[in-house]
Design a protein around this motif. Structure first.
Motif, PDB file in Angstrom:
ATOM      1  N   ASP A  64     130.696  35.807 -19.494  1.00 14.81           N
ATOM      2  CA  ASP A  64     130.412  34.389 -19.239  1.00 14.81           C
ATOM      3  C   ASP A  64     131.295  33.461 -20.066  1.00 14.81           C
ATOM      4  O   ASP A  64     131.058  32.260 -20.103  1.00 14.81           O
ATOM      5  CB  ASP A  64     128.938  34.073 -19.499  1.00 14.81           C
ATOM      6  CG  ASP A  64     128.543  34.205 -20.960  1.00 14.81           C
ATOM      7  OD1 ASP A  64     129.397  34.631 -21.770  1.00 14.81           O
ATOM      8  OD2 ASP A  64     127.391  33.873 -21.308  1.00 14.81           O
ATOM      9  N   GLY A  65     132.327  33.997 -20.718  1.00 16.15           N
ATOM     10  CA  GLY A  65     133.187  33.183 -21.560  1.00 16.15           C
ATOM     11  C   GLY A  65     132.752  33.157 -23.009  1.00 16.15           C
ATOM     12  O   GLY A  65     133.520  32.769 -23.889  1.00 16.15           O
ATOM     13  N   VAL A  66     131.507  33.559 -23.273  1.00 14.13           N
ATOM     14  CA  VAL A  66     130.995  33.647 -24.650  1.00 14.13           C
ATOM     15  C   VAL A  66     130.704  35.102 -25.003  1.00 14.13           C
ATOM     16  O   VAL A  66     131.086  35.604 -26.052  1.00 14.13           O
ATOM     17  CB  VAL A  66     129.721  32.793 -24.820  1.00 14.13           C
ATOM     18  CG1 VAL A  66     129.163  32.950 -26.236  1.00 14.13           C
ATOM     19  CG2 VAL A  66     130.018  31.340 -24.509  1.00 14.13           C
ATOM     20  N   GLY A  67     130.008  35.766 -24.111  1.00 12.65           N
ATOM     21  CA  GLY A  67     129.627  37.146 -24.362  1.00 12.65           C
ATOM     22  C   GLY A  67     129.818  38.017 -23.136  1.00 12.65           C
ATOM     23  O   GLY A  67     130.335  37.584 -22.091  1.00 12.65           O
ATOM     24  N   CYS A  68     129.406  39.265 -23.270  1.00 12.55           N
ATOM     25  CA  CYS A  68     129.520  40.262 -22.209  1.00 12.55           C
ATOM     26  C   CYS A  68     128.203  41.003 -22.125  1.00 12.55           C
ATOM     27  O   CYS A  68     127.588  41.319 -23.149  1.00 12.55           O
ATOM     28  CB  CYS A  68     130.665  41.227 -22.536  1.00 12.55           C
ATOM     29  SG  CYS A  68     130.727  42.718 -21.519  1.00 12.55           S
ATOM     30  N   ALA A  69     127.748  41.269 -20.913  1.00 11.97           N
ATOM     31  CA  ALA A  69     126.508  42.020 -20.732  1.00 11.97           C
ATOM     32  C   ALA A  69     126.734  43.128 -19.712  1.00 11.97           C
ATOM     33  O   ALA A  69     127.505  42.968 -18.755  1.00 11.97           O
ATOM     34  CB  ALA A  69     125.374  41.116 -20.270  1.00 11.97           C
ATOM     35  N   GLU A  70     126.064  44.249 -19.918  1.00 10.49           N
ATOM     36  CA  GLU A  70     126.134  45.389 -19.008  1.00 10.49           C
ATOM     37  C   GLU A  70     124.735  45.868 -18.673  1.00 10.49           C
ATOM     38  O   GLU A  70     123.784  45.665 -19.434  1.00 10.49           O
ATOM     39  CB  GLU A  70     126.897  46.554 -19.652  1.00 10.49           C
ATOM     40  CG  GLU A  70     128.355  46.308 -19.900  1.00 10.49           C
ATOM     41  CD  GLU A  70     129.064  47.546 -20.431  1.00 10.49           C
ATOM     42  OE1 GLU A  70     130.303  47.562 -20.407  1.00 10.49           O
ATOM     43  OE2 GLU A  70     128.376  48.502 -20.865  1.00 10.49           O
ATOM     44  N   TYR A  71     124.637  46.545 -17.547  1.00 14.85           N
ATOM     45  CA  TYR A  71     123.372  47.179 -17.161  1.00 14.85           C
ATOM     46  C   TYR A  71     123.705  48.401 -16.314  1.00 14.85           C
ATOM     47  O   TYR A  71     124.540  48.336 -15.405  1.00 14.85           O
ATOM     48  CB  TYR A  71     122.492  46.198 -16.371  1.00 14.85           C
ATOM     49  CG  TYR A  71     121.166  46.792 -15.962  1.00 14.85           C
ATOM     50  CD1 TYR A  71     120.216  47.148 -16.918  1.00 14.85           C
ATOM     51  CD2 TYR A  71     120.872  47.002 -14.615  1.00 14.85           C
ATOM     52  CE1 TYR A  71     119.000  47.706 -16.545  1.00 14.85           C
ATOM     53  CE2 TYR A  71     119.655  47.550 -14.235  1.00 14.85           C
ATOM     54  CZ  TYR A  71     118.723  47.905 -15.203  1.00 14.85           C
ATOM     55  OH  TYR A  71     117.520  48.459 -14.829  1.00 14.85           O
ATOM     56  N   SER A  72     123.077  49.531 -16.627  1.00 15.82           N
ATOM     57  CA  SER A  72     123.304  50.754 -15.855  1.00 15.82           C
ATOM     58  C   SER A  72     122.044  51.135 -15.102  1.00 15.82           C
ATOM     59  O   SER A  72     120.920  50.852 -15.543  1.00 15.82           O
ATOM     60  CB  SER A  72     123.739  51.898 -16.779  1.00 15.82           C
ATOM     61  OG  SER A  72     122.707  52.257 -17.672  1.00 15.82           O
ATOM     62  N   PHE A  73     122.234  51.788 -13.953  1.00 13.10           N
ATOM     63  CA  PHE A  73     121.102  52.164 -13.097  1.00 13.10           C
ATOM     64  C   PHE A  73     121.544  53.324 -12.211  1.00 13.10           C
ATOM     65  O   PHE A  73     122.744  53.548 -12.013  1.00 13.10           O
ATOM     66  CB  PHE A  73     120.638  50.967 -12.257  1.00 13.10           C
ATOM     67  CG  PHE A  73     121.755  50.204 -11.595  1.00 13.10           C
ATOM     68  CD1 PHE A  73     122.066  50.420 -10.251  1.00 13.10           C
ATOM     69  CD2 PHE A  73     122.502  49.271 -12.304  1.00 13.10           C
ATOM     70  CE1 PHE A  73     123.090  49.709  -9.635  1.00 13.10           C
ATOM     71  CE2 PHE A  73     123.530  48.559 -11.694  1.00 13.10           C
ATOM     72  CZ  PHE A  73     123.829  48.783 -10.365  1.00 13.10           C
ATOM     73  N   ASN A  74     120.593  54.076 -11.698  1.00 14.62           N
ATOM     74  CA  ASN A  74     120.953  55.258 -10.901  1.00 14.62           C
ATOM     75  C   ASN A  74     120.569  55.155  -9.432  1.00 14.62           C
ATOM     76  O   ASN A  74     120.780  56.107  -8.677  1.00 14.62           O
ATOM     77  CB  ASN A  74     120.355  56.528 -11.508  1.00 14.62           C
ATOM     78  CG  ASN A  74     118.836  56.496 -11.569  1.00 14.62           C
ATOM     79  OD1 ASN A  74     118.210  55.582 -11.037  1.00 14.62           O
ATOM     80  ND2 ASN A  74     118.248  57.470 -12.227  1.00 14.62           N
ATOM     81  N   GLU A  75     120.022  54.024  -9.014  1.00 11.39           N
ATOM     82  CA  GLU A  75     119.728  53.795  -7.597  1.00 11.39           C
ATOM     83  C   GLU A  75     120.163  52.375  -7.246  1.00 11.39           C
ATOM     84  O   GLU A  75     119.999  51.449  -8.044  1.00 11.39           O
ATOM     85  CB  GLU A  75     118.242  53.965  -7.304  1.00 11.39           C
ATOM     86  CG  GLU A  75     117.750  55.398  -7.458  1.00 11.39           C
ATOM     87  CD  GLU A  75     116.285  55.534  -7.075  1.00 11.39           C
ATOM     88  OE1 GLU A  75     115.655  54.493  -6.757  1.00 11.39           O
ATOM     89  OE2 GLU A  75     115.769  56.660  -7.103  1.00 11.39           O
ATOM     90  N   PHE A  76     120.722  52.226  -6.041  1.00  9.13           N
ATOM     91  CA  PHE A  76     121.172  50.899  -5.639  1.00  9.13           C
ATOM     92  C   PHE A  76     120.923  50.669  -4.165  1.00  9.13           C
ATOM     93  O   PHE A  76     121.117  51.557  -3.325  1.00  9.13           O
ATOM     94  CB  PHE A  76     122.674  50.723  -5.910  1.00  9.13           C
ATOM     95  CG  PHE A  76     123.204  49.415  -5.390  1.00  9.13           C
ATOM     96  CD1 PHE A  76     122.924  48.229  -6.047  1.00  9.13           C
ATOM     97  CD2 PHE A  76     123.954  49.363  -4.218  1.00  9.13           C
ATOM     98  CE1 PHE A  76     123.383  47.016  -5.556  1.00  9.13           C
ATOM     99  CE2 PHE A  76     124.425  48.153  -3.721  1.00  9.13           C
ATOM    100  CZ  PHE A  76     124.141  46.978  -4.400  1.00  9.13           C
ATOM    101  N   SER A  77     120.491  49.452  -3.867  1.00  9.11           N
ATOM    102  CA  SER A  77     120.431  48.946  -2.499  1.00  9.11           C
ATOM    103  C   SER A  77     120.643  47.439  -2.586  1.00  9.11           C
ATOM    104  O   SER A  77     120.495  46.833  -3.655  1.00  9.11           O
ATOM    105  CB  SER A  77     119.074  49.257  -1.847  1.00  9.11           C
ATOM    106  OG  SER A  77     118.041  48.562  -2.519  1.00  9.11           O
ATOM    107  N   GLU A  78     120.999  46.835  -1.473  1.00  9.78           N
ATOM    108  CA  GLU A  78     121.252  45.391  -1.488  1.00  9.78           C
ATOM    109  C   GLU A  78     120.013  44.607  -1.908  1.00  9.78           C
ATOM    110  O   GLU A  78     120.124  43.515  -2.476  1.00  9.78           O
ATOM    111  CB  GLU A  78     121.737  44.944  -0.115  1.00  9.78           C
ATOM    112  CG  GLU A  78     123.114  45.479   0.242  1.00  9.78           C
ATOM    113  CD  GLU A  78     123.602  44.966   1.586  1.00  9.78           C
ATOM    114  OE1 GLU A  78     123.204  43.847   1.964  1.00  9.78           O
ATOM    115  OE2 GLU A  78     124.400  45.674   2.246  1.00  9.78           O
TER     116      GLU A  78
END
Length: 470
Positions: A64-78
Motif C-alpha cells: 500500500d506504499g507504507v507496508g506489505c501484507a500477505e495471506y496464504s490459503f489452500n482453497e480458492f473460489s471467486e
C-alpha cells in the motif's frame, strides 16, 4: 494432476483486479505439488508421499506504499474474493498500528514490468510413470549389489525421491507459469571391522526423472570401496595444508563459506560483512562465482516465488565481489535490482533470499597437475555438513575423507573425519588452481538457520587452496 492451476486461474485474475482497486500492487502465487520417496535398508522398504513443497495452495501479497501484507490459503473460489480483501485490509491496519511510534523500513512498491512466460523442464522417465514396484525393484538390486561387494559390508541403503511442481504467478502485468521436475538418489554402505563401523555414501541428482538411477548403479562399487578404505583411516594432525578439493567439497565451500554471506536480506539487517566489501577483492583472481540458471540442476527455476525472472548472477568476478543475491523486498530496500532469489519453503511460508544453483567457474588446470603440484597436503572428498558466520566470515565444515598427498603423489593414506575451518577471504584468496569443468550436485536441502528448507545445488571444479584442517 496440475490442472487445478488452470481451473483457478480466471478467478485469481479477478482477485488481482479487485485488489488493484485498493492497492497500487497486488500479486498471487499458486502452487501445485507432487512428490514421493522410496528407501530400502536392513529395516525394510519405505514408500512415502513427500510434503517437501507444502502441498497445493496460494499466497496473495499487497503493498500500500507504507507496508506489505500477505495471506496464504489452500482453497480458492471467486466467492472468497471479498473475504480475502477483508483479511488483507485488516492485516495492513494491524501492522501499521503496531508500527506507531517507530521509524519503519521503507517498503517501496515492487516493479511490475510486463512479462509472460510458460516453461517446463525436460525429463526422460517420470518416477510416477515408472511406478512403485519398478523403483523398489531397482533400489533393492542396488542394495544387493553393495552387500555382495565384500563380506565386510554390514549394511547398505538406497533411496530415490522426486518433486514435481507447477507454479503460477500473477500480477497486473505478469503471467508466469512453470513446471519443474527434479529427482535425487543416494546410496550408502556401512563397513565393519570388529566394533569399528565406517560409512561411504554418494548422492546423485538430476533436473529430470528416474533416469538418475543409471548413475546410481554405476556408483555403487565406489561407495563400497570408500567405506572399506575408511576402516584404515587415521586422525589428522591439525594444521594448514595445501588441499585439492573435489567438486563436491568445492561446492560445500561455495555454499557455506560464501553463499550465505551474500544473501542480501542479511545486508538489510547489517548482519553480513560482505555488505561492506562490494567492489573489493575477496578471492583469488581465479575465482568466479555464479548463482542461477546458467546450469541445469535441481534448483533451476524460471522465476522465483515473487515473480522475478531468474538468470545468471555473477557474484564474484575474477576475485572481485560484484553483488549479492536478493529477494524483491530486500532489493527494493537496498536500491538494487532483484536477482530472482526470493524463495518460500511452501506457500505457507515467508519469502527469503535463498541460493539456487551456486558454483565456482572452472579454470584451465587438470586434476593430475593439481595433485602433482602439492608437496604436503590432501585431496578432500565426501563433504558432510557446514556452517558459517556471515557477520564475521568464519566457517566450519565437516569432510569425511582426506587422502594424503606427498611430493605430488597420493600415498594411499586416508584421514577421517576432518574439520575444515578458517576466515573466508583468506581461504578464497589462497586459491591457486582450478580444473576445467565445474560439476554440480543437487541432492541437498538448505535451511535459513534451522528452518525454511528449500532445494539447492552447488559445486564447481577441483580447486587447490590452503586450508586449515583439524
Amino acid at each position: 494432476m496440475f490442472n487445478v492451476i488452470d481451473r483457478v486461474k480466471p478467478g485469481l485474475k479477478k482477485l488481482i483486479a479487485a485488489l488493484r482497486e485498493t492497492y497500487p500492487y497486488a500479486s498471487v502465487l499458486a502452487v501445485a505439488d507432487d512428490g514421493r520417496s522410496w528407501n530400502i535398508s536392513r529395516g525394510g522398504v519405505s514408500i512415502a508421499a513427500s510434503r517437501m513443497g507444502g502441498g497445493t495452495g496460494y499466497v496473495v501479497r499487497v503493498f500500500d506504499g507504507v507496508g506489505c501484507a500477505e495471506y496464504s490459503f489452500n482453497e480458492f473460489s471467486e466467492e472468497k474474493i471479498p473475504e480475502l480483501q477483508s483479511i488483507l485490509a485488516r492485516r495492513l491496519a494491524e501492522q501499521n498500528k503496531a508500527l506507531e511510534g517507530f521509524d519503519p523500513l521503507p517498503t517501496p512498491i515492487p516493479a511490475d514490468e510486463p512479462a509472460v512466460l510458460k516453461k517446463e523442464t525436460a525429463y526422460k522417465i517420470h518416477p510416477r510413470e515408472l511406478g512403485d514396484e519398478a523403483i523398489v525393484e531397482r533400489i533393492t538390486a542396488l542394495r544387493k549389489k553393495a552387500l555382495a561387494y565384500d563380506e565386510r559390508i554390514l549394511d547398505a541403503q538406497a533411496g530415490v525421491s522426486y518433486r514435481a511442481y507447477r507454479k503460477l504467478f500473477l500480477s497486473e502485468n505478469r503471467d508466469l507459469d512453470q513446471t519443474v521436475l527434479w529427482t535425487t538418489a543416494v546410496v550408502a554402505a556401512m563397513a565393519s571391522r570388529g566394533q569399528e563401523i565406517k560409512m561411504g555414501y554418494h548422492p546423485f541428482s538430476v533436473l529430470g526423472g528416474a533416469e538418475v538411477l543409471e548413475d546410481v548403479d554405476n556408483g555403487v562399487e565406489k561407495v563400497c570401496a570408500d567405506a572399506l578404505a575408511l576402516l584404515d583411516s587415521q586422525p589428522i594432525t591439525p594444521g594448514e595444508y595445501e588441499c585439492v578439493c573435489n567438486p563436491e567439497t568445492t561446492g560445500m565451500i561455495v555454499h557455506e563459506a560464501f553463499g550465505h554471506g551474500v544473501e542480501m536480506d542479511m545486508f538489510v539487517k547489517d548482519r553480513a560483512l560482505a555488505k561492506s566489501c562490494i567492489g573489493e577483492y575477496v578471492a583469488s583472481p581465479l575465482v568466479t562465482m555464479h548463482d542461477g540458471n546458467a546450469v541445469d540442476e535441481t534448483a533451476t527455476m524460471f522465476f522465483d516465488d515473487e515473480g522475478t525472472l531468474t538468470g545468471d548472477t555473477v557474484i564474484i568476478d575474477r576475485g572481485v565481489l560484484k553483488t549479492g543475491m536478493c529477494d524483491a523486498l530486500s532489493a527494493a530496500r537496498l536500491g538494487v535490482k532483484p536477482t530472482g532469489n526470493g524463495r518460500r519453503e511452501s506457500y505457507e511460508r515467508k519469502a527469503y533470499t535463498r541460493m539456487t544453483n551456486t558454483y565456482f567457474q572452472g579454470g584451465d588446470a587438470t586434476v593430475e597437475e593439481m595433485i602433482a603440484s602439492v608437496k604436503d597436503g590432501f585431496l578432500l572428498e565426501a563433504p558432510q555438513s557446514g556452517m558459517e558466520d556471515p557477520k564475521n566470515w568464519g566457517i566450519q565444515c565437516m569432510v569425511n575423507t582426506a587422502k594424503e598427498i606427498k611430493d605430488g603423489k597420493l600415498t594411499g593414506k586416508i584421514f577421517s573425519p576432518i574439520v575444515l575451518t578458517g576466515y573466508v577471504p583468506d581461504l578464497l584468496k589462497s586459491v591457486t588452481m582450478m580444473s576445467k569443468e565445474p560439476v554440480l550436485s543437487g541432492s541437498g536441502m538448505c535451511g535459513k538457520g534451522y528452518k525454511e528448507w528449500v532445494k539447492v545445488s552447488d559445486g564447481g571444479p577441483y580447486m587447490k587452496a590452503r586450508i586449515r584442517l583439524g
